[in-house]
Design a protein around this motif. Structure first.
Motif, PDB file in Angstrom:
ATOM      1  N   LEU A  27       0.862  -1.172   0.000  1.00  0.00           N
ATOM      2  CA  LEU A  27       0.000   0.000   0.000  1.00  0.00           C
ATOM      3  C   LEU A  27       0.902   1.226   0.000  1.00  0.00           C
ATOM      4  CD1 LEU A  27      -3.133  -0.013   0.232  1.00  0.00           C
ATOM      5  CD2 LEU A  27      -2.850   0.685   2.594  1.00  0.00           C
ATOM      6  N   ASN A  31      -1.632   6.432   1.209  1.00  0.00           N
ATOM      7  CA  ASN A  31      -2.878   5.739   1.541  1.00  0.00           C
ATOM      8  C   ASN A  31      -2.842   5.159   2.947  1.00  0.00           C
ATOM      9  OD1 ASN A  31      -4.233   6.301  -0.818  1.00  0.00           O
ATOM     10  ND2 ASN A  31      -3.567   4.438  -1.835  1.00  0.00           N
ATOM     11  N   ALA A  40      -9.575   8.112   6.368  1.00  0.00           N
ATOM     12  CA  ALA A  40     -10.100   7.236   5.321  1.00  0.00           C
ATOM     13  C   ALA A  40     -11.610   7.087   5.471  1.00  0.00           C
ATOM     14  CB  ALA A  40      -9.437   5.860   5.390  1.00  0.00           C
TER      15      ALA A  40
END
Length: 72
Positions: A27, A31, A40
Motif C-alpha cells: 500500500l 494511503n 479514510a
C-alpha cells in the motif's frame, strides 16, 4: 467519527514503521497514512486482512467503535 483507527497503536506495539508496513501490505505511504490518521472513508477487506497479517493482530485491534451519543 464513531470509528476510531488504532493502527498507530498496533504499529508501535509491533515496533513497525509506516515504511515497513507499507512494503508488507503493498500500500502506498500516502494511503496508509490516510488510514492511520483516521481520514479514510473506507477500507477494503483485503487491505484489512493484509494489515492484520503483517501486524499479527485482529481487525478489532485496529478498528474500534465508539458511540458518540454517550460521549457528550
Amino acid at each position: 467519527m464513531a470509528i476510531i483507527v488504532n493502527l498507530d497503536v498496533m504499529m508501535a506495539k509491533r515496533k513497525m514503521s509506516l515504511n515497513e508496513l507499507s512494503e508488507k501490505v503493498d500500500l502506498t505511504l500516502s494511503n496508509l497514512s490516510i488510514l492511520k490518521t483516521g481520514k479514510a472513508k473506507a477500507i477494503r477487506f483485503s487491505t484489512l486482512e493484509a494489515i492484520c497479517k503483517a501486524l499479527d493482530c485482529q481487525p478489532s485491534d485496529i478498528l474500534e467503535y465508539v458511540d458518540e451519543k454517550n460521549n457528550d
